[in-house]
Motif scaffolding. Structure first.
Motif, PDB file in Angstrom:
ATOM      1  N   SER A 161     -25.825 -19.428  69.833  1.00 30.13           N
ATOM      2  CA  SER A 161     -24.463 -19.058  70.219  1.00 30.13           C
ATOM      3  C   SER A 161     -23.942 -17.854  69.447  1.00 30.13           C
ATOM      4  O   SER A 161     -22.743 -17.589  69.436  1.00 30.13           O
ATOM      5  N   CYS A 162     -24.841 -17.111  68.816  1.00 28.02           N
ATOM      6  CA  CYS A 162     -24.432 -15.973  67.982  1.00 28.02           C
ATOM      7  C   CYS A 162     -24.470 -14.660  68.773  1.00 28.02           C
ATOM      8  O   CYS A 162     -25.422 -14.379  69.502  1.00 28.02           O
ATOM      9  N   ALA A 163     -23.425 -13.859  68.601  1.00 27.75           N
ATOM     10  CA  ALA A 163     -23.342 -12.570  69.291  1.00 27.75           C
ATOM     11  C   ALA A 163     -24.365 -11.577  68.748  1.00 27.75           C
ATOM     12  O   ALA A 163     -24.657 -10.569  69.386  1.00 27.75           O
ATOM     13  N   ASN A 164     -24.924 -11.846  67.569  1.00 30.43           N
ATOM     14  CA  ASN A 164     -25.904 -10.944  66.959  1.00 30.43           C
ATOM     15  C   ASN A 164     -27.344 -11.315  67.326  1.00 30.43           C
ATOM     16  O   ASN A 164     -28.287 -10.860  66.686  1.00 30.43           O
ATOM     17  N   TRP A 165     -27.499 -12.177  68.339  1.00 31.60           N
ATOM     18  CA  TRP A 165     -28.826 -12.670  68.725  1.00 31.60           C
ATOM     19  C   TRP A 165     -29.833 -11.549  68.943  1.00 31.60           C
ATOM     20  O   TRP A 165     -30.937 -11.568  68.402  1.00 31.60           O
ATOM     21  N   GLU A 166     -29.476 -10.565  69.753  1.00 31.86           N
ATOM     22  CA  GLU A 166     -30.445  -9.548  70.173  1.00 31.86           C
ATOM     23  C   GLU A 166     -31.029  -8.760  69.011  1.00 31.86           C
ATOM     24  O   GLU A 166     -32.224  -8.501  68.948  1.00 31.86           O
ATOM     25  N   GLN A 167     -30.153  -8.350  68.061  1.00 34.74           N
ATOM     26  CA  GLN A 167     -30.630  -7.478  66.991  1.00 34.74           C
ATOM     27  C   GLN A 167     -31.104  -8.227  65.748  1.00 34.74           C
ATOM     28  O   GLN A 167     -31.641  -7.617  64.830  1.00 34.74           O
ATOM     29  N   CYS A 168     -30.931  -9.559  65.726  1.00 36.41           N
ATOM     30  CA  CYS A 168     -31.276 -10.320  64.520  1.00 36.41           C
ATOM     31  C   CYS A 168     -32.772 -10.610  64.452  1.00 36.41           C
ATOM     32  O   CYS A 168     -33.387 -11.008  65.439  1.00 36.41           O
ATOM     33  N   SER A 169     -33.350 -10.438  63.279  1.00 37.00           N
ATOM     34  CA  SER A 169     -34.773 -10.734  63.079  1.00 37.00           C
ATOM     35  C   SER A 169     -34.964 -12.027  62.295  1.00 37.00           C
ATOM     36  O   SER A 169     -36.091 -12.399  61.982  1.00 37.00           O
ATOM     37  N   ILE A 186     -16.353 -16.414  71.847  1.00 40.54           N
ATOM     38  CA  ILE A 186     -14.964 -16.144  71.477  1.00 40.54           C
ATOM     39  C   ILE A 186     -14.774 -14.636  71.316  1.00 40.54           C
ATOM     40  O   ILE A 186     -15.272 -14.037  70.370  1.00 40.54           O
ATOM     41  N   PRO A 187     -14.068 -13.989  72.240  1.00 42.34           N
ATOM     42  CA  PRO A 187     -13.858 -12.533  72.167  1.00 42.34           C
ATOM     43  C   PRO A 187     -13.191 -12.129  70.845  1.00 42.34           C
ATOM     44  O   PRO A 187     -12.226 -12.760  70.414  1.00 42.34           O
TER      45      PRO A 187
END
Length: 297
Positions: A161-169, A186-187
């Motif tokens: 559920s994290c907005a940083n999913w794509e860039q997180c390693s 949550i905007p």
């Protein structure tokens, strides 16, 4: 609920959770019941929400052979939970290892899991035959990300559920705390790092930031899990220190809300400590870990 007070195996606890969820969902169809389903189940069966998630993962994903051994109380819950995150093929290999050794530890499963990861193609890698076929059809296949699927029913992790999913390693299957977590639903939500830097226990006029950007006079409380044996020693005052992974940016003056966990479940016990000393980057300490001096609050 009358059945709650007898001793049960982990398999029985898992079955109880599944049956309770079915009952709660049926009740929701007829009555207006407030609260999240998992929290309602937690209240009924007296088990932590995270543990309920583990039971559901095992119930939905564990292969039949391992499930039978789990039901007969021959394999522990930690081992089967790890195995439930593997493909069916590799779960069968885990079962073969169990039959060969007559026992199965969580370390056995983790070792097998590492072998499964090593056997997977490199992310983005594509076989030559598949490439030729794609070219023939004028399509371009994107490399499939391996190792961690975005499936909330299959994993229990804040990462999903994290907005940083794509860039997180650093995303993983059992992450329950991360300084960079930001709720994607949550905007405008802040990361936990930003929240920690914004919501101090001190009054705003006591917060300062030095020329290097370091925050001073902060009073953050860290909510942490503590194994039962260490919790009791800390509570008795004979263990005035904590060995922790420093993924929360611990600082002198911060507080710790230490929760007692036994067999993966929170007992309900809490003690609070103030951090008086932080030792890190020292010979003998594993990188990323620290020793904290603590005192009673």
């Amino acid at each position: 609920m009358a059945n709650r007070y007898r001793d049960k195996t982990d398999w029985e606890k898992m079955t109880e959770v599944i049956k309770t969820e079915e009952l709660v969902l049926k009740l929701r169809e007829e009555y207006e019941i407030k609260g999240k389903t998992r929290e309602l189940i937690s209240e009924i069966v007296k088990s932590a929400p995270a543990q309920i998630g583990r039971y559901k993962t095992i119930y939905k994903n564990l292969c039949s052979d391992l499930m039978e051994e789990f039901k007969n109380d021959n394999i522990g819950i930690s081992a089967v939970y790890e195995a439930a995150g593997m493909s069916e093929e590799w779960q069968e290999r885990v079962f073969e290892l169990y039959k060969e050794n007559g026992t199965l530890s969580i370390n056995d499963v983790i070792t097998m899991k590492e072998k499964e990861e090593e056997a997977k193609p490199i992310p983005g890698q594509i076989e030559m035959e598949e490439f030729v076929e794609n070219e023939a059809h004028g399509t371009e296949e994107k490399g499939e990300q391996r190792g961690f699927e975005a499936n909330p029913e299959k994993i229990i992790s804040k990462c999903f559920s994290c907005a940083n999913w794509e860039q997180c390693s650093e995303k993983g299957e059992a992450v329950d705390y991360c300084l960079d977590f930001k709720n994607k639903d949550i905007p405008g939500s802040m990361s936990e790092r930003e929240l920690q830097e914004t919501h101090f226990m001190n009054k705003p006029e006591n917060q300062t930031v030095d020329a290097n950007g370091e925050i001073r006079n902060r009073r953050i409380e860290h909510d942490v899990k503590t194994a039962a044996e260490f919790f009791e020693d800390a509570k008795a005052g004979i263990k005035p220190f904590e060995l922790r992974k420093n993924d929360r940016d611990y600082k002198v003056g911060d507080f710790m809300k230490m929760r007692k966990y036994k067999d993966g479940e929170w007992s309900g016990d809490i003690i609070r400590r103030e951090i008086t000393y932080v030792l890190e980057d020292h010979e003998g300490l594993k990188p990323g870990y620290c020793i904290l001096g603590v005192k009673d609050v």
